[in-house]
Write a protein that holds these residues in place. Structure first.
Motif, PDB file in Angstrom:
ATOM      1  N   GLU A 194      34.775  45.916  21.776  1.00  0.00           N
ATOM      2  CA  GLU A 194      34.653  47.107  20.959  1.00  0.00           C
ATOM      3  C   GLU A 194      33.382  47.826  21.385  1.00  0.00           C
ATOM      4  O   GLU A 194      32.335  47.206  21.570  1.00  0.00           O
ATOM      5  CB  GLU A 194      34.574  46.728  19.479  1.00  0.00           C
ATOM      6  CG  GLU A 194      34.602  47.908  18.550  1.00  0.00           C
ATOM      7  CD  GLU A 194      34.667  47.477  17.101  1.00  0.00           C
ATOM      8  OE1 GLU A 194      33.590  47.278  16.504  1.00  0.00           O
ATOM      9  OE2 GLU A 194      35.790  47.343  16.581  1.00  0.00           O
ATOM     10  N   TRP A 228      30.424  50.674  20.656  1.00  0.00           N
ATOM     11  CA  TRP A 228      29.745  51.370  19.574  1.00  0.00           C
ATOM     12  C   TRP A 228      28.890  52.476  20.160  1.00  0.00           C
ATOM     13  O   TRP A 228      28.154  52.256  21.124  1.00  0.00           O
ATOM     14  CB  TRP A 228      28.846  50.406  18.802  1.00  0.00           C
ATOM     15  CG  TRP A 228      29.587  49.500  17.880  1.00  0.00           C
ATOM     16  CD1 TRP A 228      30.536  48.575  18.210  1.00  0.00           C
ATOM     17  CD2 TRP A 228      29.457  49.437  16.470  1.00  0.00           C
ATOM     18  NE1 TRP A 228      30.993  47.942  17.098  1.00  0.00           N
ATOM     19  CE2 TRP A 228      30.353  48.447  16.007  1.00  0.00           C
ATOM     20  CE3 TRP A 228      28.671  50.117  15.555  1.00  0.00           C
ATOM     21  CZ2 TRP A 228      30.474  48.133  14.668  1.00  0.00           C
ATOM     22  CZ3 TRP A 228      28.798  49.793  14.224  1.00  0.00           C
ATOM     23  CH2 TRP A 228      29.692  48.812  13.784  1.00  0.00           C
ATOM     24  N   TYR A 236      27.410  57.304  16.182  1.00  0.00           N
ATOM     25  CA  TYR A 236      28.704  57.379  15.503  1.00  0.00           C
ATOM     26  C   TYR A 236      29.293  56.046  15.078  1.00  0.00           C
ATOM     27  O   TYR A 236      30.305  56.010  14.406  1.00  0.00           O
ATOM     28  CB  TYR A 236      29.727  58.088  16.406  1.00  0.00           C
ATOM     29  CG  TYR A 236      29.296  59.472  16.808  1.00  0.00           C
ATOM     30  CD1 TYR A 236      29.305  60.510  15.894  1.00  0.00           C
ATOM     31  CD2 TYR A 236      28.863  59.724  18.102  1.00  0.00           C
ATOM     32  CE1 TYR A 236      28.900  61.782  16.253  1.00  0.00           C
ATOM     33  CE2 TYR A 236      28.450  60.996  18.468  1.00  0.00           C
ATOM     34  CZ  TYR A 236      28.473  62.022  17.546  1.00  0.00           C
ATOM     35  OH  TYR A 236      28.060  63.262  17.908  1.00  0.00           O
ATOM     36  N   GLY A 237      28.723  54.944  15.513  1.00  0.00           N
ATOM     37  CA  GLY A 237      29.291  53.645  15.180  1.00  0.00           C
ATOM     38  C   GLY A 237      30.412  53.276  16.134  1.00  0.00           C
ATOM     39  O   GLY A 237      30.454  53.736  17.271  1.00  0.00           O
ATOM     40  N   PRO A 238      31.362  52.466  15.677  1.00  0.00           N
ATOM     41  CA  PRO A 238      32.421  51.984  16.579  1.00  0.00           C
ATOM     42  C   PRO A 238      33.365  53.101  17.022  1.00  0.00           C
ATOM     43  O   PRO A 238      33.729  53.968  16.239  1.00  0.00           O
ATOM     44  CB  PRO A 238      33.160  50.931  15.756  1.00  0.00           C
ATOM     45  CG  PRO A 238      32.856  51.268  14.342  1.00  0.00           C
ATOM     46  CD  PRO A 238      31.512  51.935  14.329  1.00  0.00           C
ATOM     47  N   ILE A 239      33.730  53.056  18.281  1.00  0.00           N
ATOM     48  CA  ILE A 239      34.716  53.979  18.830  1.00  0.00           C
ATOM     49  C   ILE A 239      36.093  53.380  18.550  1.00  0.00           C
ATOM     50  O   ILE A 239      36.275  52.166  18.624  1.00  0.00           O
ATOM     51  CB  ILE A 239      34.465  54.168  20.337  1.00  0.00           C
ATOM     52  CG1 ILE A 239      33.107  54.859  20.535  1.00  0.00           C
ATOM     53  CG2 ILE A 239      35.577  54.956  20.997  1.00  0.00           C
ATOM     54  CD1 ILE A 239      32.656  54.936  21.973  1.00  0.00           C
ATOM     55  N   GLU A 240      37.068  54.224  18.226  1.00  0.00           N
ATOM     56  CA  GLU A 240      38.395  53.748  17.816  1.00  0.00           C
ATOM     57  C   GLU A 240      39.049  52.808  18.815  1.00  0.00           C
ATOM     58  O   GLU A 240      39.596  51.784  18.448  1.00  0.00           O
ATOM     59  CB  GLU A 240      39.332  54.935  17.572  1.00  0.00           C
ATOM     60  CG  GLU A 240      39.133  55.592  16.239  1.00  0.00           C
ATOM     61  CD  GLU A 240      40.179  56.651  15.986  1.00  0.00           C
ATOM     62  OE1 GLU A 240      41.353  56.440  16.336  1.00  0.00           O
ATOM     63  OE2 GLU A 240      39.806  57.691  15.437  1.00  0.00           O
TER      64      GLU A 240
END
Length: 93
Positions: free
Chosen positions: A34, A36, A40-44
């Motif tokens: 995953e 990040w 923005y935090g985690p990317i989809e």
């Protein structure tokens, strides 16, 4: 960011002029990564490596980082300016 998973070491990417390139290894227990983003935090999307519990070579290219600094100074936000290519291939035992 574009992620590529290869069966063996890929050729060096010459599809564009890259500002920097770095190589490292990563161990993936699950075979899934995953990503990040700092702001923005985690990317989809997740990166499916295809094999768990193994070491992977990683080559990362980036471009546009200097341009980001300029755009932020002038406009305050720099979306879509940086480009990354991340290539993974299995480390041979």
């Amino acid at each position: 960011m574009t992620a590529q998973v290869w069966d063996g070491e890929p050729p060096l990417d010459t599809s564009r002029v890259w500002d920097q390139r770095a190589d490292t290894t990563v161990r993936s227990a699950t075979g899934t990564l995953e990503v990040w983003a700092v702001a923005y935090g985690p990317i989809e999307d997740v990166i499916e490596l295809g094999a768990s519990d193994r070491d992977w070579h990683v080559r990362v290219y980036c471009s546009g980082r200097d341009e980001v600094a300029r755009v932020i100074e002038e406009e305050g936000i720099a979306e879509g300016v940086e480009r990354y290519l991340v290539q993974f291939w299995p480390q041979q035992a």
